[in-house]
Design an enzyme around this catalytic site. Structure first.
Site, short mmCIF file in Angstrom:
data_model
loop_
_atom_site.label_atom_id
_atom_site.label_comp_id
_atom_site.label_asym_id
_atom_site.label_seq_id
_atom_site.Cartn_x
_atom_site.Cartn_y
_atom_site.Cartn_z
N HIS A 395 0.82 -1.22 0.00
CA HIS A 395 0.00 0.00 0.00
C HIS A 395 0.85 1.27 0.00
O HIS A 395 0.34 2.37 -0.22
CB HIS A 395 -0.93 0.00 1.22
CG HIS A 395 -2.30 0.53 0.92
ND1 HIS A 395 -2.55 1.48 -0.05
CD2 HIS A 395 -3.51 0.24 1.46
CE1 HIS A 395 -3.84 1.76 -0.08
NE2 HIS A 395 -4.44 1.01 0.82
N ASP A 399 -2.19 1.95 -4.85
CA ASP A 399 -3.47 2.40 -4.29
C ASP A 399 -4.51 1.29 -4.42
O ASP A 399 -4.47 0.47 -5.34
CB ASP A 399 -3.96 3.64 -5.03
CG ASP A 399 -3.07 4.85 -4.78
OD1 ASP A 399 -2.43 4.88 -3.70
OD2 ASP A 399 -2.99 5.73 -5.65
#
Length: 423
Positions: A395, A399
């Site tokens: 992450h 995204d």
């Protein structure tokens, strides 16, 4: 008489220290030239250290599991003549065998680590063990034995320290042994045994990499359901038509092809993240790591330039690399350099999984098992073959929306398999 000192060799690639994984000799043993003395473990491979001389072992320089500096004394051998007490260069030919350690060292078993190679030949497929004795075997072998209805304690292991291998199960069946010969009461005997296993060699490397990955990367997982009915029909058709001449296709080469096509629109997934220098490197080449379970642990051989390979070429390369990894013959280069990883537990794939990233990669695609389920298609309830993709992403780099779109793209390619080959 003199002393020949062998020092820890320089394996290359700037490696300053290696782990001593296993001794194949003990003090007092007579050794001959080219006999393997020890296994040492680098970040990627197991390396055999052979003897350059004939002689008698008089001292060992470390214990299994110990991390030793390159150039430190590994072993001392008494030889005819003057010897080289000052120092010994690394053996001229260091044989690389990039499998993990041949054995997980069991504390109770003192002789296994010192047993010289070659190991004693198995005298038969069946052996009598105590009811509470737990034979050495990998999880894959234990599952295989369970599926076959075999009690592992009855099977003689031909691996190091008596480790039970897949071939031993086949030999047991071939001899017509039946687990009915074991007393039924033994299955219900009270047990108070304990087993301690040193985490060394490949198992330690796996543990370190998994811990490093979970501590450094911000993992998140995304699961998507895919209808694989059409692609399974295509696979069956291609195998029937071309299987004899080109080889049988599994689902994996189709998934590799889907990755290659989807990555054209999502290059951020085919990347490595250097979190120390804060640099993301996106790669044009698609080097797919294919997670492979072996008797000694998880290995990730790499299908290089999957983007330039045909369906059958990818299938052949996946099969070749998987066999090499399971047999301990994959080279260091074959076990490094992936840009994205594909992991599958096959028939054991379960419904959902949360795969751990193969750092420094930023994406890993996990394959779950195929199940038949009633589904509604155009208003009708029909039986379809369904499969989940359970994938994880970093992450810090990827995204959530991009991850979802990427997996949706793979889903579209798999559910409409013709699009895999439309340019």
């Amino acid at each position: 008489m003199g002393t020949h000192v062998i020092k820890m060799p320089d394996i290359g690639e700037g490696i300053a220290e290696v782990e001593l994984s296993q001794w194949h000799v003990k003090v007092g043993d007579l050794v001959v030239e080219d006999q393997v003395l020890a296994d040492v473990m680098t970040d990627k491979a197991m390396v055999d250290i052979p003897s350059p001389v004939h002689g008698k072992v008089i001292a060992l320089g470390g214990q299994p599991g110990e991390v030793m500096a390159v150039g430190s004394v590994l072993i001392s051998i008494e030889v005819e003549g003057a010897g080289n007490l000052k120092e010994s260069a690394a053996p001229a030919a260091v044989k690389e065998a990039p499998a993990a350690p041949k054995v997980e060292t069991v504390v109770e078993s003192k002789s296994a680590a010192a047993a010289p190679r070659p190991a004693a030949v198995c005298q038969g497929p069946m052996v009598a063990r105590e009811a509470d004795e737990r034979p050495l075997a990998s999880p894959a072998v234990r599952k295989h034995a369970l599926d076959l209805g075999i009690q592992l304690r009855l099977v003689r292991g031909s691996g190091p320290a008596g480790r039970v291998l897949h071939d031993d199960l086949e030999a047991y069946l071939a001899q017509g042994q039946s687990n009915a010969s074991a007393p039924v009461a033994a299955a219900y005997a009270q047990r108070n045994d304990e087993e301690q296993i040193q985490v060394i060699g490949m198992r330690r490397k796996i543990a370190q990499r998994m811990q490093d990955a979970t501590q450094r990367a911000a993992h998140f997982s995304y699961v998507e359901e895919i209808d694989v009915t059409a692609i399974e029909e295509l696979r069956a058709h291609l195998n029937e038509k071309h299987g004899a001449s080109r080889g049988k296709l599994t689902l994996l080469p189709f998934l590799v092809r889907a990755l290659v096509v989807a990555l054209r629109d999502f290059p951020q997934m085919n990347a490595r993240y250097d979190d120390e220098d804060q640099v993301i490197t996106r790669l044009g080449a698609v080097h797919v790591g294919v997670a492979t379970q072996s008797d000694v642990g998880l290995m990730v051989p790499v299908v290089r330039h999957a983007e330039a390979r045909s369906l059958w070429d990818n299938a052949a390369e996946i099969s070749r690399l998987a066999n090499a990894a399971r047999n301990g013959k994959a080279s260091r280069d074959e076990l490094s350099g992936s840009t994205i990883t594909l992991t599958s537990l096959g028939a054991l794939g379960g419904i959902v999984s949360t795969p751990v990233l193969n750092l420094p990669e930023v994406a890993i695609v996990g394959v779950n098992k195929i199940v038949e389920r009633p589904m509604v298609v155009k208003g009708q309830v029909v039986i379809r073959k369904m499969m989940n993709l359970s994938s994880s992403f970093d992450h810090r780099v990827v995204d959530g929306m991009d991850a979802a779109l990427f997996i949706q793209a793979i889903r579209g390619l798999i559910e409409q398999p013709a699009t895999l080959f439309v340019e």
